[in-house]
Write an enzyme that holds these catalytic residues in place. Structure first.
Site, short mmCIF file in Angstrom:
data_model
loop_
_atom_site.label_atom_id
_atom_site.label_comp_id
_atom_site.label_asym_id
_atom_site.label_seq_id
_atom_site.Cartn_x
_atom_site.Cartn_y
_atom_site.Cartn_z
N SER A 132 0.86 -1.17 0.00
CA SER A 132 0.00 0.00 0.00
C SER A 132 0.90 1.23 0.00
CB SER A 132 -0.87 0.00 1.27
OG SER A 132 -1.48 1.26 1.49
N TYR A 145 -2.04 0.02 10.63
CA TYR A 145 -2.00 -0.42 9.24
C TYR A 145 -0.69 0.02 8.58
CZ TYR A 145 -3.60 -1.10 4.40
OH TYR A 145 -3.73 -1.51 3.09
#
Length: 247
Positions: A132, A145
């Site tokens: 990501s 995250y």
């Protein structure tokens, strides 16, 4: 006749994983779909002529058993992952952080370790890590995250160094804003309103098919070509913190 190449896709029951499975099947791969939701992957496997295997990538014994029964593997797409919560570091729940670490980091480790022998034996293997843009830059409310995806990024970078000289490529795809099935809803614990607000005013966020397209392109390059890191954002997103919204 050349034997059909095999691609394993984790987290293939929805979103980017499902789109990637469809796209790789269209590229001629036999796709092995893994996820925890059996009904979904079985339906998709029937649709694309692949194989479905119910699997929790955080369960090492199950991963090892899967690998032992698999046979040929040419491509591993480590897609299983996700975010839980948007609390600050100060108020984050350690249980959420642990859950994210287990799937985004240890899931990648388990699958990669278990399938490396088969990937090596293929003579032209590819390990792909779906990270990501959170793996490259921090943002407020994303601590757990961000930490997990930074770790996944580091696994890919380290593995590439360690496998240099072997017939295995290590690719990392780092998507930015993707309006994929369930991602934001899961992050906000089922709150549809908060999930929708993530994409509010963004004319064209990426979708799962956009990312599947980049995966297919990367893994079908000639064997001597390695796409080390591919960052994919919508035009409206210049950085994690800079998004054009038409409100």
């Amino acid at each position: 006749m050349t034997e059909q190449k095999v691609a394993v896709v984790t987290g293939a029951s929805s979103g980017i994983g499902a789109a990637t499975a469809r796209r790789l099947a269209a590229e001629g791969f036999e796709v092995v779909l893994t996820a925890r939701r059996t009904d979904r992957i079985e339906a998709l496997a029937k649709e694309i002529g692949g194989r479905a295997h119910t699997l929790d990538v955080t369960d090492r014994a199950a991963v090892d058993a899967f690998a032992a029964a698999l046979g040929r593997v040419d491509v591993l797409v480590n897609n299983a992952g996700g975010a839980i919560g948007a609390e600050t570091v100060e108020h984050g729940d350690p249980a959420d952080w642990l859950a994210m670490y287990q799937v985004n980091v240890l899931g990648v480790l388990h699958m990669t370790q278990a399938l490396l022998p088969a990937l090596r034996a293929s003579g032209d293997g590819t390990v792909l890590v779906m990270s990501s843009t959170a793996a490259l830059a921090a943002y407020e409310g994303g601590g757990g995250y961000v930490a997990a995806k930074h770790a996944a990024h580091t696994i890919a970078a380290t593995l590439r160094l360690e496998l240099c000289g072997e017939p295995i490529r290590v690719i990392e795809i780092a998507p930015g804003m993707v309006k994929s099935e369930g991602f934001a809803v899961t992050r906000f614990r089922g709150d549809e309103e908060k999930a929708a607000a993530v994409y509010a005013g963004v004319a064209e966020p990426l979708d799962s098919e956009d990312i599947a397209d980049t995966v297919a392109w990367a893994v079908t390059r000639p064997p001597h070509v390695n796409i080390d890191l591919l960052v994919v954002r919508p035009r409206a997103q210049a950085a994690n913190h800079k998004v054009h919204r038409e409100l």
